[in-house]
Design a protein around this motif. Structure first.
Motif, short mmCIF file in Angstrom:
data_model
loop_
_atom_site.label_atom_id
_atom_site.label_comp_id
_atom_site.label_asym_id
_atom_site.label_seq_id
_atom_site.Cartn_x
_atom_site.Cartn_y
_atom_site.Cartn_z
N ARG A 213 0.86 -1.18 0.00
CA ARG A 213 0.00 0.00 0.00
C ARG A 213 0.90 1.23 0.00
NH1 ARG A 213 -3.94 -0.87 3.09
NH2 ARG A 213 -4.40 1.20 3.91
N THR A 214 0.45 2.30 -0.62
CA THR A 214 1.32 3.46 -0.75
C THR A 214 0.53 4.76 -0.89
OG1 THR A 214 3.12 4.46 -2.06
CG2 THR A 214 1.46 3.22 -3.27
N PRO A 215 1.07 5.86 -0.32
CA PRO A 215 0.47 7.17 -0.54
C PRO A 215 1.06 7.86 -1.77
CG PRO A 215 2.16 7.35 1.12
CD PRO A 215 2.11 5.90 0.73
N PHE A 216 2.08 7.25 -2.39
CA PHE A 216 2.77 7.84 -3.54
C PHE A 216 1.90 7.73 -4.80
CE2 PHE A 216 6.35 7.26 -0.76
CZ PHE A 216 7.27 8.24 -1.12
N TYR A 217 1.72 8.85 -5.47
CA TYR A 217 0.95 8.87 -6.73
C TYR A 217 1.89 8.51 -7.88
CZ TYR A 217 -2.12 10.44 -10.50
OH TYR A 217 -2.90 10.50 -11.63
N ALA A 218 1.53 7.50 -8.66
CA ALA A 218 2.32 7.12 -9.84
C ALA A 218 1.96 8.03 -11.01
CB ALA A 218 2.04 5.67 -10.20
N GLU A 219 2.97 8.45 -11.75
CA GLU A 219 2.74 9.36 -12.88
C GLU A 219 1.65 8.82 -13.80
OE1 GLU A 219 5.11 11.46 -16.62
OE2 GLU A 219 6.22 10.29 -15.13
N GLY A 220 0.71 9.67 -14.14
CA GLY A 220 -0.38 9.27 -15.03
C GLY A 220 -1.41 10.36 -15.15
N GLY A 221 -2.17 10.33 -16.25
CA GLY A 221 -3.22 11.32 -16.45
C GLY A 221 -2.71 12.75 -16.51
N GLY A 222 -1.44 12.91 -16.92
CA GLY A 222 -0.85 14.24 -17.01
C GLY A 222 -0.24 14.74 -15.71
N GLN A 223 -0.38 14.00 -14.62
CA GLN A 223 0.15 14.44 -13.33
C GLN A 223 1.48 13.76 -13.06
OE1 GLN A 223 -2.56 14.63 -9.97
NE2 GLN A 223 -0.96 14.02 -8.53
#
Length: 889
Positions: free
Chosen positions: A502-512
Motif C-alpha cells: 500500500r502506498t500514498p505515492f501517486y504514480a505518474e499518469g493522467g498528465g500528473q
C-alpha cells in the motif's frame, strides 16, 4: 443487412450467451509498442499475457481497428483498407474449442428471423491447423461439416502468436464460397479470393518461445488456463450479406464513393484509374474521421503523421478526380452520418472533428502550393544539368518533408518532360520503413522486461493507493527490483525499484507528475524515492536510491511523500480542470483536452483549436478562472459507473482508457471531469492562476502554459518590479508605459533613418570625384577604386550606378568599386551599353575580381556583385579588372 445491424446482432447474440459487452476501445492504443489498435484482441492483451486478471470469464466486443503497412496498396486492390471493425468473442479459462466453434456456426447459419446472419451452410468451408485433430473432429462430428469442406493448413496460415514469447495456439478459419465467378473451386487452400475468410477462431492453449516470423519459434508447453480469441471482419461479412463484390461497395463506404463522385463529376466504374482514386478517398476519409473522433490530431510524427498522411492522400486523390476547391466538409458529413449509426459519439463531437479536419485540409492546400514551387525548382535544376530524370532524393524530400504525394510528383514531372527516379525514391522509402520497423520490433521485446513486475502482481496482488486521503502511512516491501530483475535485498547506494503493498505515492499518469519522498524501513534503512510508475496495471513501483542501510523484501516500511511538492502539483491539477472548462466556455466544445502536464506550481494544457487564441480571449479566460477561485468552490471526488458519469456531463480525455467504474472530480458548479489525480479541497487554496501565453504544437492543437499559487505571485511580483523601473525611467504612470515607450521607439527609429540618410549622402558625395578620375584603358573609361570601409552592399551598388550615370553614355565605361565590411571584401561592377557592345560584361569582371578576393560572385551583363575572404587582395583585384578590360578592349 446494414453494417449497423450486423454489429447489433453480434453483440446481442453473445450477450444472451453470458458474455459481457465491452465497448470498443479508442483507436489510440494503450500499449507502448503500438501507435494505433490494429486488431480486435489488443484491448484484451493484458488478460491474455497474464498482466491483469480478467474481470469477466467471457466477453464480446466490436473493436475499431486501423492498419497502415500497405497504405500504398489501398484503392489499387479491393481487399486493402486502413480502417475496419473486428467483431470478437473471448473466453478467459471458460469455454474452449467446442464452445467457440458451435457459437460461430450457430450465429452464421441461424436464420435472420431468429437473430442470425442466415448464411447457407453449404457455402461455408473450414480450415484447421495441420495436427489439430480435435478441432476437425468438432467441426465434423459435432457441427456436421462434411470432411471434404474441412482443410488443414500450416503454421503460416493457421497458427497464432503475438510475435513475442507468450501465449499461442492453432487457428480454425471459417471461409465463405462466393461462387465460380470469383475463381476456380478447391477450397481456401486453393483460392482465397473465391473462398474468402470471414471468421478466425484462435485456440490459445500453448506457450511459445523466442523466435522470428510466423513459423520460426518453439512451442514450450501447454498453458495452465486455455483461452479463446476470435475475430470476424464486419466489412467482409457485410460484403456477403449485402451481395456486393468487395468492401468498397458496402453501405458504409459506397456512400462516400458516391459523394466523391458527385463532387467531381466522376462515376464509379467508369475507368480503372478513377476507381482507384474514389476508393482511396472513401477509405481514407472514413479512417480520418474515426481517428480524429478518438482524439488523434494531424502532426509530423507518430499517429499524428498517420492521420496527416491518409488525409492528404484523400485530398490529393480528389484533386486528381477534378476537384478544385475544399471537399473535406462534404465528405466528412457523409462519413459521420453513416458511421454515427454505430458510433453516436461521432454525431455528438461533429463540430470538433470538422474543425480539425478542415484545418488540415487548408494547411495541405497551402502545402500543395509550396511543394509545387519546390518541385518547379527541382525540375529546373534537373534540366539545367542536362538530365531528363528527376533524382529520387528530390522526390523523397518532397514526400517526406512537404507531404507531397509521389503520384503528384510523377504527374507534374511528366508534364515538364521528365521522368522520376522511382527506384531511388522507393529505396529511400524502404530504408525509412525498415528503420521504423526495427524500432517497433525493439519496442516489442519490452514485454519480456515486464515479467518481474507481473510476478510481483501475481504473488502480492495490486498495490493499494492511499494517497487521496493520506500523505504517509505504514506498509511493507512486497517486491524489490534492481535493473528490472527481482532481488531479495539491496544495499546502500543501490538504485532500486520498490513495490509496497500500500502506498500514498501517486504514480505518474493522467498528465500528473509522480510524487517524490522517502520510504523508511523498520531496520533504519531509507530509500529516497525520485519517481513512481505503474509498468504493469495495479503495480506501483517506487524508483529511487538506498541512502542508508539494507532494504529486504518482506520488511515493514513507512512511506512519506514530499507534501509541499504534492500540494503544489494538486494546485496545478485543479487549475488545469478550471482552465479546460474556461476554454470550452470561451471557444466551444472544440477546445477539448489533447494532453496536459501538471508539475509543482505550473502546468501546461493542450487543446483543440484551428487557430491562435486571441490575446483578449486568453485574458478573459484567465479572469474567469481567478473569479472561480474567489468563489471558494469545494472540490469533490466520487467513484461511479461510466454510464452515470456521462449522464452527469463529466468530460473524458481523448485517448484515456477508462474502466466500468470511474472517478469523477467536481469543482462546485463549474467543472466536472473524469480524473484519477490528486486535487485541492477548495479553489481558494489555489491562490492565483497566471496564464503565460499560448502557442501551436501541431495542426489544430494549441498549448497554454500557466503558473499557480506562489509561482504565479512571484512571476507577477517580478513583472511589477520591471514596470516600476520603467515608469521611473520614462517619468510616467504605469498605464502610460505603452504610449511613452512607443514614442521613444518611434524617435529612435527616426534617428536611425536620419543617420542612414547622412551616411548615404557621404558615400554618394564621392561619385563626382570617382567619375572625373576614371582612367582611359584603350578607349574604355575605367573607374576602379576602393571606397571607405564599412560601406554597405546596398550603398556600394547605389554609388556604382551613380558613377556610371555621370560618365557620358556614348563613351564605353566600366565602374568597379570595392569596400571591406566586417573584415570581408565586397565588390560591385557595372558597365554601360557602349561597353557591353564591345563585349565587356559586368558578370565576367566580377567573377575574376571575386576569385582574386578568394570568393565568388555573378550577375547580369550590366551590373554584378561579388565578395571574398581576403581583404588584403583588393588592390590585386582592381589590377585584375583593369587587365581584363584592357584585353577585352
Amino acid at each position: 443487412m446494414e453494417s449497423a445491424e450486423i454489429r447489433r446482432r453480434w453483440l446481442r447474440f453473445f450477450e444472451e450467451r453470458g458474455h459481457t459487452v465491452v465497448p470498443s476501445a479508442s483507436l489510440i492504443a494503450d500499449d507502448p509498442t503500438l501507435l494505433l489498435v490494429p486488431a480486435g484482441m489488443v484491448p484484451f492483451k493484458p488478460y491474455f499475457l497474464g498482466e491483469v486478471k480478467p474481470p469477466w470469464p467471457r466477453a464480446t466486443s466490436v473493436q475499431k481497428c486501423v492498419r497502415t503497412p500497405d497504405i500504398e496498396e489501398v484503392g489499387k486492390t479491393t481487399r486493402h483498407g486502413t480502417f475496419f471493425q473486428m467483431c470478437g468473442n473471448f473466453s478467459f479459462g471458460d469455454y474452449f474449442k467446442e464452445g467457440a466453434i458451435t457459437y460461430a456456426w450457430e450465429l452464421l447459419t441461424s436464420s435472420q428471423d431468429d437473430g442470425g446472419y442466415g448464411l447457407d451452410p453449404e457455402k461455408l468451408w473450414i480450415t484447421v491447423y495441420l495436427d489439430d485433430d480435435e478441432a476437425e473432429r468438432i467441426w465434423h462430428e459435432v457441427v456436421g461439416v462434411p470432411k471434404e469442406r474441412i482443410q488443414r493448413l500450416g503454421k503460416k496460415e493457421n497458427y497464432w502468436s503475438m510475435g513475442v514469447p507468450g501465449p499461442c495456439g492453432p487457428c480454425s478459419e471459417i471461409n465463405y464460397d462466393r461462387g465460380p465467378e470469383f475463381g476456380v473451386e478447391g477450397g481456401p487452400a486453393v483460392n482465397d479470393e473465391r473462398y474468402v475468410e470471414i471468421w478466425n477462431l484462435v485456440f490459445m492453449q500453448y506457450e511459445r518461445g523466442a523466435g522470428t516470423g510466423k513459423e520460426d519459434f518453439e512451442i514450450l508447453g501447454e498453458l495452465p488456463s486455455k483461452n479463446i480469441d476470435t475475430g470476424l471482419g464486419l466489412e467482409r461479412l457485410a460484403m456477403i450479406l449485402q451481395g456486393v463484390r468487395n468492401m468498397y461497395e458496402t453501405d458504409t463506404l459506397r456512400v462516400v464513393i458516391d459523394k466523391a463522385g458527385d463532387l467531381t463529376g466522376v462515376s464509379y466504374g467508369a475507368a480503372a484509374d478513377t476507381d482507384v482514386s474514389l476508393r482511396v478517398v472513401a477509405d481514407h476519409m472514413r479512417t480520418s474521421t474515426m481517428l480524429i473522433g478518438d482524439g488523434v490530431t494531424p502532426g509530423n510524427e507518430g499517429r499524428g503523421y498517420v492521420l496527416r498522411r491518409i488525409m492528404r492522400r484523400a485530398i490529393r486523390n480528389m484533386r486528381l478526380l477534378g476537384a478544385t476547391g475544399p471537399v473535406v466538409a462534404d465528405l466528412l458529413d457523409v462519413v459521420i452520418k453513416t458511421m454515427g449509426q454505430q458510433y453516436p459519439e461521432l454525431l455528438e463531437d461533429r463540430k470538433r472533428i470538422e474543425t480539425v479536419a478542415l484545418a488540415e485540409e487548408a494547411a495541405f492546400l497551402k502545402t500543395l502550393k509550396a511543394g509545387t514551387n519546390i518541385l518547379d525548382t527541382a525540375v529546373s535544376e534537373t534540366k539545367a544539368a542536362g538530365s531528363t530524370v528527376l533524382p529520387g532524393d528530390k522526390a523523397f524530400l518532397l514526400h517526406d518533408t512537404w507531404g507531397f504525394p509521389i503520384d503528384l510528383t510523377l504527374e507534374m514531372a511528366a508534364e515538364q518532360g521528365l521522368s522520376v527516379d522511382e527506384n531511388g525514391f522507393r529505396r529511400l522509402m524502404k530504408e525509412q520503413r525498415e528503420r521504423a520497423k526495427a524500432d517497433a520490433q525493439a519496442k516489442k521485446h519490452g514485454h519480456a522486461d515486464l515479467s518481474a513486475y507481473r510476478e510481483v502482481a501475481d504473488r502480492s496482488g495490486a498495490t493499494v493507493f492511499t494517497g487521496y486521503t493520506h500523505t504517509e502511512g505504514e506498509s511493507s516491501v512486497v517486491g524489490l527490483l534492481a535493473n528490472g530483475v527481482s532481488a531479495p535485498a539491496a544495499q546502500e547506494g543501490d538504485e532500486v525499484e520498490v513495490v509496497l503493498d500500500r502506498t500514498p505515492f501517486y504514480a505518474e499518469g493522467g498528465g500528473q507528475l509522480a510524487d517524490t519522498g522517502r520510504i523508511k524501513l523498520e531496520s533504519g534503512a531509507v530509500v529516497e524515492v525520485r519517481d513512481v510508475q505503474q509498468p504493469v496495471p495495479g503495480v506501483t513501483v517506487h524508483k529511487g536510491v538506498v541512502q542508508v542501510g539494507e532494504v529486504v523484501v518482506g520488511s515493514p516500511a513507512y512511506a512519506v511523500i514530499d507534501v509541499k511538492r504534492r500540494r503544489a502539483i494538486a494546485r496545478a491539477h485543479s487549475a488545469t480542470h478550471l482552465t479546460h472548462q474556461a476554454l470550452r466556455d470561451a471557444l466551444g466544445p472544440t477546445a477539448a483536452q489533447a494532453g496536459s502536464e501538471n508539475s509543482p506550481g505550473r502546468f501546461r494544457f493542450d487543446f483543440g483549436s484551428p487557430a491562435a487564441v486571441p490575446g483578449t480571449v486568453l485574458t478573459d479566460v484567465e479572469q474567469r478562472i481567478n473569479e472561480v477561485l474567489s468563489r471558494e468552490l469545494d472540490v469533490q471526488a466520487e467513484v461511479m459507473s461510466m454510464e452515470d458519469a456521462k449522464k452527469q456531463g463529466a468530460i473524458a480525455e481523448f485517448g484515456e482508457k477508462y474502466g466500468d467504474r470511474v472517478r469523477v472530480v467536481t469543482i462546485g458548479d463549474f467543472s466536472k471531469e473524469l480524473c484519477g489525480g490528486t486535487h485541492v479541497a477548495n479553489t481558494a487554496q489555489l491562490g492565483l492562476v497566471k496564464l503565460l501565453g499560448e502557442s501551436s504544437i501541431g495542426s489544430g492543437v494549441r498549448r497554454v502554459e500557466a503558473l499557480v499559487g506562489v509561482d504565479a505571485y512571484n512571476f507577477l511580483a517580478r513583472e511589477h518590479t520591471v514596470v516600476s523601473q520603467l515608469t521611473e525611467l520614462v517619468k510616467g504612470r504605469p498605464e502610460e508605459l505603452p504610449e511613452k515607450i512607443s514614442g521613444v521607439l518611434a524617435k529612435l527609429k527616426e534617428a536611425e533613418k536620419e543617420i542612414e540618410r547622412y551616411r548615404a549622402e557621404k558615400v554618394l558625395q564621392a561619385a563626382a570625384g570617382l567619375a572625373q578620375e576614371a582612367k582611359d584603358v584603350r578607349g574604355i573609361a575605367l573607374a576602379a577604386a576602393q571606397v571607405a570601409d564599412g560601406t554597405s552592399a546596398d550603398d556600394l551598388r547605389k554609388l556604382v550606378l551613380d558613377v556610371r550615370g555621370r560618365i557620358p553614355g556614348d563613351r564605353p565605361a566600366v565602374v568597379a568599386l570595392f569596400t571591406v565590411a566586417n573584415g570581408r571584401p565586397l565588390t560591385v561592377i557595372a558597365t554601360n551599353e557602349a561597353a557591353r557592345e564591345r563585349g565587356i560584361k559586368a558578370g565576367d569582371l566580377v567573377r575574376t575580381a571575386a576569385k582574386t578576393l578568394g570568393g565568388g560572385g555573378g550577375g547580369k551583363p550590366d551590373v554584378a556583385q561579388g565578395g571574398g575572404q581576403n581583404a588584403a587582395a583588393v588592390p590585386e583585384a582592381i589590377e585584375a579588372v583593369e587587365r581584363l578590360v584592357a584585353e577585352a578592349a
